[in-house]
Design an enzyme around this catalytic site. Structure first.
Site, short mmCIF file in Angstrom:
data_model
loop_
_atom_site.label_atom_id
_atom_site.label_comp_id
_atom_site.label_asym_id
_atom_site.label_seq_id
_atom_site.Cartn_x
_atom_site.Cartn_y
_atom_site.Cartn_z
N GLU A 73 0.83 -1.21 0.00
CA GLU A 73 0.00 0.00 0.00
C GLU A 73 0.86 1.27 0.00
OE1 GLU A 73 -3.08 -0.66 -0.39
OE2 GLU A 73 -2.82 -2.81 -0.01
N HIS A 108 -14.63 -4.14 -0.71
CA HIS A 108 -13.92 -2.89 -0.41
C HIS A 108 -14.69 -2.12 0.67
CE1 HIS A 108 -10.62 -0.35 -1.86
NE2 HIS A 108 -11.38 0.70 -1.57
N ASP A 144 -10.36 3.11 3.70
CA ASP A 144 -8.92 2.87 3.60
C ASP A 144 -8.58 1.65 4.44
OD1 ASP A 144 -6.25 3.37 2.81
OD2 ASP A 144 -5.84 4.40 4.69
N GLY A 145 -7.52 0.94 4.07
CA GLY A 145 -7.06 -0.20 4.86
C GLY A 145 -7.63 -1.53 4.43
N GLY A 178 -6.84 -3.55 1.85
CA GLY A 178 -5.81 -4.53 1.49
C GLY A 178 -5.14 -5.13 2.70
N ARG A 179 -4.73 -4.26 3.63
CA ARG A 179 -4.05 -4.75 4.83
C ARG A 179 -4.99 -5.57 5.70
NH1 ARG A 179 -1.85 0.84 6.86
NH2 ARG A 179 -3.58 1.54 5.52
N THR A 180 -6.21 -5.12 5.85
CA THR A 180 -7.19 -5.90 6.63
C THR A 180 -7.43 -7.26 5.98
OG1 THR A 180 -8.30 -3.87 7.37
CG2 THR A 180 -9.55 -5.92 7.53
N ARG A 184 -5.44 -9.01 4.11
CA ARG A 184 -4.28 -9.91 4.23
C ARG A 184 -4.14 -10.45 5.66
NH1 ARG A 184 -2.80 -6.36 0.12
NH2 ARG A 184 -1.89 -4.78 1.48
N TYR A 239 -2.75 -8.21 -8.80
CA TYR A 239 -3.82 -7.30 -9.21
C TYR A 239 -4.47 -7.73 -10.52
CZ TYR A 239 -2.57 -4.16 -5.43
OH TYR A 239 -2.35 -3.61 -4.18
#
Length: 354
Positions: free
Chosen positions: A59, A185, A189-190, A192-194, A196, A228
């Site tokens: 990110e 989604h 924000d966050g 992607g990290r959440t 993973r 992606y």
């Protein structure tokens, strides 16, 4: 409109099942090796930090491994905002692990994880999500669901899929659920990290791993464009098989890489144990443990762990500096002793596994 889970497509094709067997074998070998370690903290204190760094880097939140280990157990003003944010990823991972011990993985788990990452209360989006566009034509490729009620409905379906007592292998479920979460989604924000972190929680919840020691984001960093591209291929063409195979390859490769790290750490521990025996510390096992629970060691760490005086702890550490086992660095008012070989083992990449 994002279709509900489960997908209509057949997920466990012959090639997927073959990859599942290989990935599960690699995970089982890693889990068994970790269970045999005399001090599990060696991995628990290091792998989540490396995972946090890689996942944050995806990110574009970039910090150094050096800073992450240096500030891992302190709340220092010297740490950069990026370092502090990356370390919150690790805190969110452990908070998630604590959560699934008492309640099933759910949308609430995801909200709590995202809140910890951002250090403020997060909830599902009320605004439209970011539109993913073709960089050449600028036409929208994918628009995430909009409206808090719709997003909550999608997350409920996502959680139901994870807990549905069907015959799908948990690794296949993890891959499908990861796509779906990123497609929903749910946060501003966050995501992607959440998402993973949720991958690791799925593995632990399904008892494929006892501890969060899979450095999964490392594979994604090495194959970021493919990551992606395959996500978009599921969106546009329902191309599930290549996506599931990608995630299974990620599990297999990172499990093997982590297993190789365990082997290298154990060889190094034996070497350092022999060096310690030649010093005034003798055969103090607590001293060996503290040198491998973090690559950065402070005098206060040895005092607290080994129950010795500060002068004694300083003497032990200095003797290992003289022996070339540790490096002594003065940072402000603080002395840091670096187990450099251990640090190099942790950060070293093995391209053969990726």
């Amino acid at each position: 409109m994002l279709p509900a889970l489960p997908p209509v497509a057949r997920l466990e094709t012959a090639v997927v099942l073959k990859s599942v067997v290989e990935a599960r074998a690699a995970l089982a070998a890693l889990d068994q090796a970790a269970r045999r370690m005399s001090n599990p903290a060696v991995l628990l204190n290091s792998i989540p930090i490396l995972e946090a760094q890689a996942s944050s880097e995806i990110e574009n939140i970039v910090t150094t491994t050096d800073d992450l280990f240096r500030f891992a157990d302190t709340d220092s003003d010297l740490a950069s905002p990026e370092t502090k944010e990356t370390l919150r990823y690790r805190a969110a991972l452990f908070a998630g692990l604590h959560s699934i011990q008492t309640r099933p993985l759910s949308a609430t788990t995801a909200i709590d994880i995202c809140s910890t990452i951002h250090r403020r209360d997060m909830d599902v989006r009320t605004l439209p999500g970011t539109i993913i566009a073709n960089p050449a034509t600028r036409r929208a490729i994918y628009t995430p669901p909009s409206g808090a009620a719709v997003i909550r409905e999608k997350l409920a379906n996502w959680a139901d899929f994870l807990h549905d007592p069907d015959d799908l292998d948990p690794l296949v479920k993890m891959a499908v659920a990861h796509y779906q979460f990123e497609a929903i989604h749910p946060f501003t924000d966050g995501n992607g990290r959440t998402g993973r972190i949720l991958n690791i929680l799925v593995l632990v919840a399904n008892e494929l791993l006892q501890e969060p020691i899979l450095y999964l984001s490392r594979y994604i960093i090495a194959h970021k464009e493919e990551y992606y591209r395959l996500l978009l291929d599921v969106t546009r063409e329902a191309a599930w098989e290549p996506w599931v195979l990608y995630m299974l390859d990620a599990v297999r490769g990172t499990a093997r890489a982590t297993l190789a790290k365990i082997d290298a750490i154990q060889v190094l521990q034996a070497k350092v144990r022999d060096e310690i025996r030649t010093t005034s510390a003798g055969s103090n096992s607590d001293f060996l443990d503290v040198l491998f629970e973090q690559p950065y060691c402070r005098i206060s760490n040895v005092v607290a762990r080994c129950k010795v005086s500060r002068p004694t702890a300083t003497k032990w550490l200095h003797e290992l500096v003289v022996a070339g086992v540790l490096e002594d660095h003065k940072v402000g008012r603080e002395r840091l002793f670096i187990n450099r070989e251990f640090f190099e083992v942790l950060v070293r990449d093995d391209p053969d596994d990726l």
